[in-house]
Design a protein around this motif. Structure first.
Motif, mmCIF file in Angstrom:
data_model
loop_
_atom_site.group_PDB
_atom_site.id
_atom_site.type_symbol
_atom_site.label_atom_id
_atom_site.label_comp_id
_atom_site.label_asym_id
_atom_site.label_seq_id
_atom_site.Cartn_x
_atom_site.Cartn_y
_atom_site.Cartn_z
ATOM 1 N N VAL A 173 0.717 -1.110 -0.033
ATOM 2 C CA VAL A 173 -0.164 0.100 -0.152
ATOM 3 C C VAL A 173 0.806 1.300 -0.020
ATOM 4 C CG1 VAL A 173 -2.048 -1.064 1.200
ATOM 5 C CG2 VAL A 173 -0.231 -0.009 2.545
ATOM 6 N N SER A 174 2.281 1.161 0.274
ATOM 7 C CA SER A 174 3.029 2.168 0.267
ATOM 8 C C SER A 174 4.340 2.127 -0.212
ATOM 9 C CB SER A 174 3.046 2.889 1.846
ATOM 10 O OG SER A 174 3.908 3.902 1.715
ATOM 11 N N HIS A 175 4.905 2.915 -0.822
ATOM 12 C CA HIS A 175 6.373 3.008 -1.404
ATOM 13 C C HIS A 175 7.344 2.766 -0.373
ATOM 14 C CE1 HIS A 175 9.636 3.739 -4.333
ATOM 15 N NE2 HIS A 175 10.265 4.807 -3.388
ATOM 16 N N GLU A 176 7.052 3.078 0.657
ATOM 17 C CA GLU A 176 8.102 2.959 1.824
ATOM 18 C C GLU A 176 7.371 3.115 2.924
ATOM 19 O OE1 GLU A 176 10.823 6.177 1.214
ATOM 20 O OE2 GLU A 176 9.295 7.969 1.478
ATOM 21 N N PHE A 177 8.192 2.657 4.138
ATOM 22 C CA PHE A 177 7.656 2.360 5.697
ATOM 23 C C PHE A 177 8.579 3.038 6.454
ATOM 24 C CE2 PHE A 177 9.679 -1.367 4.765
ATOM 25 C CZ PHE A 177 10.266 -1.771 6.084
ATOM 26 N N GLN A 178 8.371 3.088 7.745
ATOM 27 C CA GLN A 178 9.118 3.618 8.739
ATOM 28 C C GLN A 178 8.982 2.654 10.095
ATOM 29 O OE1 GLN A 178 7.705 7.479 10.699
ATOM 30 N NE2 GLN A 178 6.008 7.260 9.742
ATOM 31 N N GLU A 179 9.983 2.906 10.992
ATOM 32 C CA GLU A 179 10.188 1.908 11.863
ATOM 33 C C GLU A 179 9.025 1.972 12.776
ATOM 34 O OE1 GLU A 179 12.598 1.396 16.187
ATOM 35 O OE2 GLU A 179 13.788 1.971 14.326
ATOM 36 N N ARG A 180 8.243 2.964 13.020
ATOM 37 C CA ARG A 180 6.888 2.850 13.763
ATOM 38 C C ARG A 180 5.769 2.233 13.066
ATOM 39 N NH1 ARG A 180 6.061 5.886 17.941
ATOM 40 N NH2 ARG A 180 3.820 6.020 17.347
ATOM 41 N N ASP A 181 5.847 2.020 11.787
ATOM 42 C CA ASP A 181 4.695 1.175 11.090
ATOM 43 C C ASP A 181 4.879 -0.381 11.574
ATOM 44 O OD1 ASP A 181 3.836 3.286 9.744
ATOM 45 O OD2 ASP A 181 5.378 2.977 8.233
ATOM 46 N N LEU A 182 5.988 -0.801 12.467
ATOM 47 C CA LEU A 182 6.110 -2.211 12.904
ATOM 48 C C LEU A 182 5.955 -2.265 14.271
ATOM 49 C CD1 LEU A 182 9.595 -2.711 10.935
ATOM 50 C CD2 LEU A 182 7.222 -3.408 10.005
ATOM 51 N N ARG A 183 5.220 -1.122 14.919
ATOM 52 C CA ARG A 183 5.117 -1.357 16.449
ATOM 53 C C ARG A 183 4.302 -2.372 17.010
ATOM 54 N NH1 ARG A 183 2.778 3.475 14.251
ATOM 55 N NH2 ARG A 183 0.710 3.701 14.551
ATOM 56 N N ASP A 184 3.516 -2.833 15.928
ATOM 57 C CA ASP A 184 2.591 -3.889 16.413
ATOM 58 C C ASP A 184 3.419 -5.178 16.798
ATOM 59 O OD1 ASP A 184 0.253 -2.497 15.923
ATOM 60 O OD2 ASP A 184 -0.247 -3.384 14.122
ATOM 61 N N LEU A 185 4.710 -5.287 15.946
ATOM 62 C CA LEU A 185 5.588 -6.622 16.379
ATOM 63 C C LEU A 185 5.966 -6.430 17.871
ATOM 64 C CD1 LEU A 185 7.429 -6.692 12.812
ATOM 65 C CD2 LEU A 185 5.392 -8.228 13.683
ATOM 66 N N VAL A 186 6.296 -5.230 18.261
ATOM 67 C CA VAL A 186 6.572 -4.934 19.566
ATOM 68 C C VAL A 186 5.646 -5.080 20.480
ATOM 69 C CG1 VAL A 186 7.723 -3.139 21.137
ATOM 70 C CG2 VAL A 186 8.442 -3.582 18.726
ATOM 71 N N LYS A 187 4.448 -4.603 20.288
ATOM 72 C CA LYS A 187 3.267 -4.718 21.266
ATOM 73 C C LYS A 187 2.805 -6.047 21.376
ATOM 74 C CE LYS A 187 1.091 -0.021 20.410
ATOM 75 N NZ LYS A 187 -0.049 0.466 19.624
ATOM 76 N N ASN A 188 2.996 -6.971 20.350
ATOM 77 C CA ASN A 188 2.518 -8.179 20.312
ATOM 78 C C ASN A 188 3.699 -9.151 21.084
ATOM 79 O OD1 ASN A 188 0.053 -7.853 19.389
ATOM 80 N ND2 ASN A 188 0.739 -8.053 17.167
ATOM 81 N N ASN A 189 4.816 -8.690 21.317
ATOM 82 C CA ASN A 189 5.899 -9.302 22.190
ATOM 83 C C ASN A 189 6.497 -10.179 21.094
ATOM 84 O OD1 ASN A 189 5.364 -8.072 24.843
ATOM 85 N ND2 ASN A 189 3.822 -9.642 24.943
#
Length: 240
Positions: A173-189
């Motif tokens: 859906v996007s040409h690029e992404f940032q680290e914050r876009d992966l925060r679910d991986l941290v929230k889900n441990n």
């Protein structure tokens, strides 16, 4: 003018076991360019994280300019592919408009990959033309290689599988992404913050991802990598 390519190869090398070689080189470059005004220094690197080190160094960031050398855009890529004789001195064959579109779709503007495909097509030339199936076979081979690289890297690690799946969803859906876009991986441990950063750093160093140190955004390393990741994810849907 001093030009140094892939300077990151000198990382983790120390003089007399104490002074870091790269730091000494950077101090020398600043002295040569900003203090003595003797020359310009150009450093190129395919490792965005290495360039980020320069960008985050207060002395270097204030004395340096950063330029991104990206893939060719669509217009330039298609111009090249429709003018092979003029731009590449290639007279053996010409490509149809649909073949040019196919190369753009799967290879993007990756000059090295496109040049490799063009060379590999030479034995398949018949009367100055290339069969669509031969072109697709070579493209699919490049994609399969990237799929295999993903498979080897992820292995049995569920965390890496989740990361690749998330990156693929973002890149759809996007040409690029940032680290914050992966925060679910941290929230889900699945990852600790530092572990996730280290994983991203490794993916950049292995050319799965590219990293822009100016914007701090990531993206998959070209269209062939996107389709390689796509095939890898789709072949493992039953497991994820």
């Amino acid at each position: 003018m001093i030009i140094i390519d892939e300077l990151q190869a000198l990382e983790n090398i120390y003089l007399n076991g104490q002074r870091e070689l790269l730091k000494e080189l950077f101090n020398f470059f600043v002295a040569m360019t900003k203090e003595s005004h003797l020359c310009h220094v150009i450093i190129s690197s395919s490792d965005g994280y290495f360039m980020n080190r320069i960008y985050e160094d207060s002395k270097l960031s204030k004395t340096s300019e950063f330029f991104e050398i990206d893939y060719l855009n669509e217009q330039d890529t298609k111009y090249w592919l429709t003018n092979l004789e003029k731009e590449s001195a290639m007279t053996s064959y010409t490509l149809t408009d649909s073949q040019v579109d196919t190369i753009w779709k799967f290879m993007g503007g990756s000059m090295w990959e496109i040049d490799s495909i063009l060379g590999q097509l030479l034995p398949y030339e018949k009367s100055g033309k290339i069969d669509d199936n031969d072109l697709l076979q070579l493209i699919n081979h490049a994609i399969t290689i990237n799929k295999g690289r993903c498979n080897h890297y992820v292995g049995l690690y569920e965390t890496k599988m989740a990361l690749f799946n998330k990156i693929f969803l973002l890149q759809q859906v996007s040409h690029e992404f940032q680290e914050r876009d992966l925060r679910d991986l941290v929230k889900n441990n699945l990852y600790q913050i530092d572990d996730l950063r280290n994983e991203l750093c490794n993916l950049v160093k292995l050319n799965f991802l590219s990293f822009n140190p100016v914007t701090s955004f990531y993206k998959l390393q070209g269209n062939s990598m996107f389709y390689g990741v796509k095939e890898f994810i789709e072949s493992n849907k039953k497991d994820y």
